[in-house]
Design an enzyme around this catalytic site. Structure first.
Site, PDB file in Angstrom:
ATOM      1  CG  ASP A 116      -2.128   0.951   0.971  1.00 21.85           C
ATOM      2  OD1 ASP A 116      -2.052   1.786   0.035  1.00 21.85           O
ATOM      3  OD2 ASP A 116      -3.128   0.871   1.713  1.00 21.85           O
TER       4      ASP A 116
HETATM    5  C1  BGC Z   1      -4.909   3.429   0.051  1.00 21.81           C
HETATM    6  C2  BGC Z   1      -4.965   2.465  -1.116  1.00 21.81           C
HETATM    7  C3  BGC Z   1      -4.714   3.219  -2.397  1.00 21.81           C
HETATM    8  C4  BGC Z   1      -3.383   3.914  -2.314  1.00 21.81           C
HETATM    9  C5  BGC Z   1      -3.024   4.712  -3.552  1.00 21.81           C
HETATM   10  C6  BGC Z   1      -3.646   4.263   0.050  1.00 21.81           C
HETATM   11  O1  BGC Z   1      -3.721   5.265   1.005  1.00 21.81           O
HETATM   12  O2  BGC Z   1      -5.007   2.700   1.256  1.00 21.81           O
HETATM   13  O3  BGC Z   1      -6.204   1.820  -1.169  1.00 21.81           O
HETATM   14  O4  BGC Z   1      -4.785   2.334  -3.485  1.00 21.81           O
HETATM   15  O5  BGC Z   1      -3.402   4.821  -1.215  1.00 21.81           O
HETATM   16  O6  BGC Z   1      -3.826   5.836  -3.665  1.00 21.81           O
END
Ligand code: BGC
Length: 737
Positions: free
Chosen positions: A224
Site C-alpha cells: 500500500d
Molecule cells: C490506500 C490504497 C490506495 C493507495 C493509492 C492508500 O492510502 O489505502 O487503497 O490504493 O493509497 O492511492
C-alpha cells in the site's frame, strides 16, 4: 524485454521501488508502467499526485462503490463493471487498477466500509473475484487489497491486529484466497497495519507462507502507498514492489545484498515479477471507451444495488395518484455518490436525483416540489429550511426525504464516531413524517446508519448507499417503479451500536485491536446470540413477492453436496430474488456460528414464473480451520442446511450427513483416556482392558468420570505390578504406531 537475470544488481534493485507516485521504474529493456486507483473507476492523476484524492484526476466513469455492488449480490454485474473500468484504464494509459478492496466489514463504523463489499467472506470473495476477472479480461491488471486484516482506519498505519488463527482463516482471509486461486490477480496489495506485531509489508507468514506457499500465488505483491518501513525486511518477507518511490530503498537493497544480509536471488525474483507485470502496459493507441455506454451501465448497476428496507402500505412505487411529490433534503440536489479518499473519481457526469425525479414525475403528470430542509457544510438556517420543508410536505401527496452522511462525516483515513446522522436531519425527518400523508426516506451514505429514532414514523426506506454517477437516475427509476429494487443487505443494520459484535473491541487501545468477537462477525453474531438486529444481513424487499420451496440436499462426493430449491415469483411484476443458502451449525467438535453463508444465487423471474435453482456446496462450506493441525478439516456428522431470503428469514431446512475426515491421532501418554477409548485402531482393546479394571463400573460411566485424564497421569495412580504391566503394554502400543 530483458529478464531480471540480465540486469546488473543496481537495476534490479531499482525496479523494486516506484519511479514516482504512480509509475514503476524503468530499466534497460524494461518499460515503466502506471498503477492507479481504483476500485470503482479510474483515478488517473495528470497533475499533482496524492493518495488521498486531493488533486484532480482525468474524467472517468464513477461506478457504484463496493458498498453498493455488495448489495447487488450479482457477480456478473461486478464483472461487467470491471470490464468497463479496464477499458477506461487502458485508454488513460493505466496498466494496473488498484482494487478491488475485499476487507471484511468487521465494524459498521469503519470509515472505509464504502470501499468494501460485505461482512461475509463468501459474498466479498465472489464479487471481488468477478471484478478482478472483469478487469483482467478487459486488459487491466487488478490489485486486490488490503492484504490483510485491515478493518479500520483508526491508526491504520500502526495498529496491531490480534485475532485467533481460526478467525483469521475462516473470516478474514477467504475472500483473498478465493480471488487468488480463482482469478489470479496481477497484484496483491499488502495493508498498512500490523498483524501480531509484524507489519503486513514485512510479514513473511502472510506474504510468503500463506499467499505463495499455501495458495500458490505467482503474481506480484505491491505495498500500500507508504506501507514499507524497511525495504530490506519487506523484500525478504515477500514484497516485490514498494510504492510510491522510496528515496533510499534502492541503495539499501543493494547494500544488503553486498553485505550478505539479503539473498540476491530474492531481489532477482522480485525484479522479474516487476518485469512480468509490465505485460499489462496498454498500447499508445487504445480505443476511446464508450462513455455513454459506461454511464448507462453505471445507472443500471446503481438500480440493482439499492436496497428497499421498508415499504409499508405499498408506499412505493410512486404513481400518478401520488399527486404532488415533495422532494426534501439538500442531498437530493447536491448528491453524494462516492466516498472520500484515494478512490475518489472525477465523474464524467452526474445524474442529480432531484432532476431525475422531476423528469419521471413530469412523464407521469406528477408535480414535484423541492425544499432543501437542511444545509450541507454551510451556515444555512436549518430551522427556516425545516419549516419550509414541512410546509411543502403538508401540501404534498408524498414526501421523499433524502437524508444521510455528508462528505465530512465519512472517508478513508478516519472512522465514524457513531451510527447517527446529523440531529438536524433526524428532526427534519420526524417533522416531515408527521406532516406528510406518506413519507419515503432515501438514505445516502457509505456506512450503516442507525434508523431507530424515526424508523417507525416513515412508510418506506430506500437504502441508496453511494451509487456512483448514475445513482440519481437509478433512484428515480426505483421510486417510480421503472426499475425493480433487487438489492439485499451485504451487512447487518443493528438497532444500536451497543448491539454490534466488536463493541468494546473497536478500534482498539494501546496500539492493538483485539478481534474478541472471533468468528461471530456480522450476522454470525446476531444469529448465534439470538439478537434481532433492525435489518438482517441478506434482507431486501421488491415490488413483487417470492417463495422458496422444496429444498433438497444431496451428497455429491467427498464432503461436497448440492442443494436445489424451487423459486417462484408469486407477485404481479417481474423481479429478482436472492436465494441464500446457509450452513446452520454442524457437529459439535468445534464451536460454530449459528449460520454461515455457503452459496447464493440471484434469480430474475417474470410474474408467476418458477425456476429450480441448484447450488453447489464445496467441501470448504463445511470445513473448519484446525489450528493445531494447520489445515482445513471436515468433522464427520450432520450439517443442517437452511435456505431463505435473508439470514433471519428461513424458508426451508434439511440435513446432510458427511463422512468427514477420519483423523487418526498418534496416541501417547499425554492422550486422554477418552482419546484412547475412541481411537479407531487401539480403542477397542483399550476399552476391553478398561472394563476389566473398573471394579464393575460400566465403561461409559468411567469415561464420563475420568475420560479427560491424560493416560500417563492415570497410570501414575495405579501403583505396583498391575500399574507397571499396564504401562508396559500401553508403551508397546505407542511404540507400535
Ligand atoms: C490506500 C490504497 C490506495 C493507495 C493509492 C492508500 O492510502 O489505502 O487503497 O490504493 O493509497 O492511492
Amino acid at each position: 524485454m530483458s529478464t531480471a537475470a540480465d540486469l546488473p544488481l543496481e537495476d534490479r534493485a531499482r525496479l523494486l521501488t516506484g519511479a514516482d507516485f504512480w509509475t514503476t521504474a524503468a530499466a534497460p529493456g524494461v518499460p515503466s508502467i502506471v498503477l492507479t486507483d481504483g476500485p470503482h473507476g479510474v483515478r488517473r492523476q495528470v497533475g499533482d499526485s496524492d493518495h488521498l484524492g486531493l488533486n484532480a484526476a482525468a474524467p472517468a466513469t464513477c461506478f457504484p462503490p463496493a458498498v453498493a455492488v455488495g448489495s447487488s449480490w450479482n457477480p456478473d454485474l461486478a464483472r461487467r463493471i470491471g470490464g468497463a473500468v479496464a477499458a477506461e484504464a487502458r485508454a488513460l494509459g493505466v496498466a494496473v487498477v488498484l482494487g478491488p478492496g475485499v476487507n471484511i466489514k468487521r465494524h459498521p463504523l469503519c470509515g472505509r466500509n464504502f470501499e468494501y463489499y460485505s461482512e461475509d467472506p463468501l459474498l466479498a470473495g465472489a464479487l471481488g473475484s468477478a471484478q478482478v476477472q472483469g478487469l483482467q479480461d478487459g486488459g487491466a491488471g487488478a490489485s486486490v487489497k488490503h492484504f490483510a486484516l485491515n478493518n479500520q482506519e483508526t491508526e491504520r498505519m500502526r495498529v496491531s491486529v490480534d485475532a485467533d488463527p481460526r478467525t483469521v482463516r475462516e473470516i478474514y482471509l477467504p475472500a483473498f484466497e478465493r480471488i487468488v486461486t480463482d482469478a489470479s490477480p496481477a497484484t496483491v496489495m499488502c495493508s498498512y497495519n500490523r498483524i501480531d506485531g509484524v507489519h503486513a509489508s514485512e510479514n513473511s507468514w502472510l506474504l510468503t507462507t500463506v499467499l505463495r506457499d499455501e495458495w500458490g500465488y505467482d503474481g506480484l505483491v505491491v505495498s500500500d502507498w507508504g506501507a514499507v518501513r524497511d525495504p530490506v525486511a519487506a523484500v525478504r518477507a515477500g514484497l516485490d514492489l514498494e510504492m510510491p518511490h522510496g528515496p533510499h530503498s534502492t541503495a539499501r537493497i543493494v547494500a544488503a545484498v553486498r553485505s550478505g544480509e539479503l539473498d540476491e536471488a530474492v531481489v532477482t525474483r522480485a525484479a522479474q515479477r516487476v518485469i512480468d507485470l509490465t505485460r499489462w502496459a496498454p498500447s499508445d493507441d487504445e480505443p476511446a471507451p464508450d462513455l455513454d455506454a459506461h454511464h448507462a451501465l453505471a445507472r443500471e448497476a446503481a438500480a440493482e444495488c439499492a436496497v428497499l428496507l421498508r415499504n409499508e402500505n405499498a408506499a412505493l412505487p410512486l404513481d400518478a395518484a401520488a399527486g404532488t411529490v415533495a422532494v426534501i433534503g439538500e442531498l437530493a440536489r447536491t448528491p453524494r455518490y462516492q466516498g472520500g479518499g484515494s478512490s475518489h473519481i472525477n465523474a464524467t457526469r452526474v445524474d442529480v436525483p432531484l432532476d431525475e425525479i422531476a423528469a419521471r414525475g413530469s412523464d407521469l403528470g406528477v408535480a414535484v416540489e423541492f425544499a432543501a430542509g437542511y444545509g450541507i457544510g454551510d451556515d444555512a438556517d436549518d430551522t427556516a429550511l425545516r419549516d419550509e420543508a414541512v410546509a411543502a410536505a403538508a401540501r404534498s401527496g408524498v414526501a421523499v426525504v433524502f437524508a444521510g452522511l455528508t462528505e465530512a462525516e465519512e472517508s478513508e483515513g478516519f472512522d465514524r464516531p457513531d451510527l447517527a446522522i446529523d440531529p438536524q436531519q433526524v428532526e427534519l425527518l420526524r417533522a416531515v413524517a408527521a406532516a406528510a400523508p406518506r413519507t419515503v426516506v432515501v438514505l445516502v451514505g457509505g456506512g450503516v446508519i442507525e434508523l431507530e429514532p424515526w424508523h417507525d414514523e416513515v412508510d418506506a426506506i430506500l437504502e441508496a448507499f453511494l451509487l456512483g454517477q448514475g445513482g440519481g437516475a437509478a433512484i428515480a427509476d426505483l421510486l417510480f417503479g421503472l426499475a425493480e429494487p433487487s438489492g439485499r443487505l451485504a451487512e447487518t443494520i443493528p438497532h444500536r451500536l451497543e448491539q454490534t459484535p466488536a463493541f468494546g473491541n473497536f478500534p482498539g487501545e494501546l496500539g492493538t485491536v483485539r478481534y474478541g468477537e472471533g468468528l461471530l462477525v456480522g450476522y454470525r453474531w446476531y444469529t448465534t446470540r439470538k439478537i434481532a438486529p433492525r435489518y438482517p444481513f441478506g434482507h431486501g424487499l421488491g415490488y413483487t413477492s417470492f417463495t422458496i420451496e422444496d429444498l433438497v440436499v444431496e451428497v455429491t462426493g467427498a464432503d461436497t453436496a448440492t442443494a436445489s430449491v424451487l423459486v417462484t415469483n408469486t407477485g404481479d411484476r417481474a423481479g429478482s430474488h436472492v436465494v441464500q443458502l446457509y450452513v446452520g451449525g454442524g457437529p459439535g467438535s468445534v464451536f460454530r456460528p449459528r449460520r454461515s453463508l455457503a452459496a447464493f444465487r440471484k434469480v430474475e423471474l417474470d410474474p408467476g414464473a418458477s425456476t429450480t435453482v441448484a447450488l453447489d456446496l464445496p467441501r470448504r462450506a463445511f470445513a473448519h480451520w484446525d489450528t493445531p493441525r494447520g489445515d482445513w478439516v471436515v468433522s464427520p456428522g450432520d450439517y443442517p442446511i437452511e435456505v431463505g431470503g435473508s439470514s433471519a428469514d428461513i424458508d426451508g431446512a434439511a440435513t446432510v450427513t458427511l463422512d468427514g475426515d477420519v483423523i487418526v491421532e498418534p496416541l501417547g501418554m499425554e492422550s486422554t483416556i477418552a482419546e484412547w477409548a475412541a481411537h479407531p485402531v487401539a480403542g477397542e482393546g483399550f476399552r476391553t482392558a478398561l472394563a476389566g479394571s473398573a471394579g464393575g463400573m460400566p465403561v461409559d460411566q468411567l469415561l464420563e468420570l475420568a475420560g479427560s485424564m491424560p493416560l500417563g497421569k492415570a497410570l501414575d495412580m495405579l501403583p505396583g505390578p498391575a500399574g507397571d504391566e499396564a504401562r508396559a503394554q500401553l508403551e508397546a502400543v505407542i511404540a507400535g504406531q
